[in-house]
Design a protein around this motif. Structure first.
Motif, PDB file in Angstrom:
ATOM      1  N   GLY A  19       0.879  -1.286   0.063  1.00 19.48           N
ATOM      2  CA  GLY A  19      -0.041   0.142   0.063  1.00 19.48           C
ATOM      3  C   GLY A  19       0.839   1.373   0.030  1.00 19.48           C
ATOM      4  O   GLY A  19       0.639   1.983  -0.595  1.00 19.48           O
ATOM      5  N   GLY A  20       1.927   1.118   0.551  1.00 21.95           N
ATOM      6  CA  GLY A  20       2.855   2.198   0.804  1.00 21.95           C
ATOM      7  C   GLY A  20       3.360   2.603  -0.690  1.00 21.95           C
ATOM      8  O   GLY A  20       3.394   3.795  -1.262  1.00 21.95           O
ATOM      9  N   ILE A  21       3.835   1.503  -1.216  1.00 21.28           N
ATOM     10  CA  ILE A  21       4.290   1.855  -2.878  1.00 21.28           C
ATOM     11  C   ILE A  21       3.363   2.316  -3.694  1.00 21.28           C
ATOM     12  O   ILE A  21       3.516   3.365  -4.289  1.00 21.28           O
ATOM     13  CB  ILE A  21       4.682   0.520  -3.441  1.00 21.28           C
ATOM     14  N   SER A  22       1.890   1.936  -3.489  1.00 14.85           N
ATOM     15  CA  SER A  22       0.997   2.178  -4.321  1.00 14.85           C
ATOM     16  C   SER A  22       0.565   3.632  -3.883  1.00 14.85           C
ATOM     17  O   SER A  22       0.177   4.643  -4.782  1.00 14.85           O
ATOM     18  CB  SER A  22      -0.387   1.252  -4.144  1.00 14.85           C
ATOM     19  N   ALA A  23       0.607   4.141  -2.536  1.00 17.03           N
ATOM     20  CA  ALA A  23       0.270   5.543  -2.307  1.00 17.03           C
ATOM     21  C   ALA A  23       1.376   6.335  -2.990  1.00 17.03           C
ATOM     22  O   ALA A  23       1.008   7.592  -3.267  1.00 17.03           O
ATOM     23  CB  ALA A  23       0.228   5.493  -0.654  1.00 17.03           C
ATOM     24  N   LEU A  24       2.636   6.141  -2.790  1.00 17.34           N
ATOM     25  CA  LEU A  24       3.452   6.913  -3.270  1.00 17.34           C
ATOM     26  C   LEU A  24       3.383   7.088  -4.759  1.00 17.34           C
ATOM     27  O   LEU A  24       3.508   8.456  -5.406  1.00 17.34           O
ATOM     28  CB  LEU A  24       4.930   6.568  -3.128  1.00 17.34           C
ATOM     29  N   VAL A  25       3.021   6.212  -5.599  1.00 12.83           N
ATOM     30  CA  VAL A  25       2.450   6.105  -7.077  1.00 12.83           C
ATOM     31  C   VAL A  25       1.414   6.956  -7.028  1.00 12.83           C
ATOM     32  O   VAL A  25       1.296   8.188  -7.913  1.00 12.83           O
ATOM     33  CB  VAL A  25       2.394   4.990  -7.470  1.00 12.83           C
ATOM     34  N   ASP A  26       0.310   6.843  -6.176  1.00 11.14           N
ATOM     35  CA  ASP A  26      -0.658   7.748  -6.268  1.00 11.14           C
ATOM     36  C   ASP A  26      -0.645   9.329  -5.988  1.00 11.14           C
ATOM     37  O   ASP A  26      -1.025  10.256  -6.760  1.00 11.14           O
ATOM     38  CB  ASP A  26      -1.910   7.183  -5.213  1.00 11.14           C
ATOM     39  N   VAL A  55      -0.966  -0.902  -9.673  1.00  4.86           N
ATOM     40  CA  VAL A  55       0.258  -1.212  -9.038  1.00  4.86           C
ATOM     41  C   VAL A  55       0.196  -2.161  -7.918  1.00  4.86           C
ATOM     42  O   VAL A  55       0.401  -3.304  -7.522  1.00  4.86           O
ATOM     43  CB  VAL A  55       1.280  -0.157  -8.676  1.00  4.86           C
ATOM     44  N   ASN A  56      -1.183  -1.674  -6.941  1.00  3.34           N
ATOM     45  CA  ASN A  56      -1.472  -2.463  -5.804  1.00  3.34           C
ATOM     46  C   ASN A  56      -2.219  -3.873  -6.445  1.00  3.34           C
ATOM     47  O   ASN A  56      -1.748  -4.818  -5.479  1.00  3.34           O
ATOM     48  CB  ASN A  56      -2.700  -1.799  -5.235  1.00  3.34           C
ATOM     49  N   PHE A  57      -2.819  -4.190  -7.246  1.00  2.00           N
ATOM     50  CA  PHE A  57      -3.425  -5.480  -7.519  1.00  2.00           C
ATOM     51  C   PHE A  57      -2.153  -6.238  -8.024  1.00  2.00           C
ATOM     52  O   PHE A  57      -2.234  -7.453  -7.304  1.00  2.00           O
ATOM     53  CB  PHE A  57      -4.184  -5.192  -8.929  1.00  2.00           C
ATOM     54  N   PHE A  58      -1.285  -6.102  -8.653  1.00  2.00           N
ATOM     55  CA  PHE A  58      -0.250  -6.931  -8.830  1.00  2.00           C
ATOM     56  C   PHE A  58       0.657  -7.154  -7.673  1.00  2.00           C
ATOM     57  O   PHE A  58       1.135  -8.308  -7.467  1.00  2.00           O
ATOM     58  CB  PHE A  58       0.544  -6.556 -10.329  1.00  2.00           C
ATOM     59  N   LEU A  59       0.934  -6.195  -7.039  1.00  2.00           N
ATOM     60  CA  LEU A  59       1.763  -6.541  -5.899  1.00  2.00           C
ATOM     61  C   LEU A  59       1.137  -7.013  -4.923  1.00  2.00           C
ATOM     62  O   LEU A  59       1.599  -8.025  -4.217  1.00  2.00           O
ATOM     63  CB  LEU A  59       2.293  -5.106  -5.453  1.00  2.00           C
TER      64      LEU A  59
END
Length: 134
Positions: A19-26, A55-59
């Motif tokens: 979620g952190g990675i996805s949030a940074l993308v967002d 991103v979140n789906f695949f990770l």
């Protein structure tokens, strides 16, 4: 309460990282689209959210829920789209209320909304899509 030895704790910790990675993308894409390109915050938030969901789906599928979906991949992907569309609506509602009623800066509103939607996304994926109890 979550014990560091529980499966839920470990899964939540992995989801927090994803979620952190996805949030940074967002957030990064929202910042670029809204403040640099000049898109309205609703359009910028919608576009950045969609990319972060991918991103979140695949990770999440690979590292958090380990492909344990009770459905086939097509139904899983459609379910993720439906769940995250609801998450997007929550995100936009929270942002709009914060911006219009509390006069919060759009970037701060986006960050706050992300935190609340994160809890929704984890809970619904764990409980419904991957059928794991709390």
């Amino acid at each position: 309460m979550l014990s560091p030895n529980s499966g839920l704790y470990n899964q939540f910790l992995r989801y927090f990282c994803v979620g952190g990675i996805s949030a940074l993308v967002d957030w990064g894409l929202f910042y670029a689209l809204h403040l640099m390109v000049g898109l309205h915050y609703i359009a910028a938030a919608s576009g950045s959210f969609v990319v972060s969901v991918i991103v979140n789906f695949f990770l999440g599928r690979e590292f958090v829920f380990k492909n344990q979906c009770k459905f086939n991949a097509k139904i899983e992907a459609l379910s993720i789209v439906a769940m995250n569309t609801t998450g997007l609506l929550f995100d936009l509602l929270i942002m709009s209320l914060a911006i219009k009623l509390a006069h919060v800066h759009p970037v701060a509103a986006k960050i706050g909304a992300t935190g609340l939607v994160f809890i929704w996304n984890f809970s619904i994926r764990r409980w419904w899509l991957y059928r794991q109890t709390f």
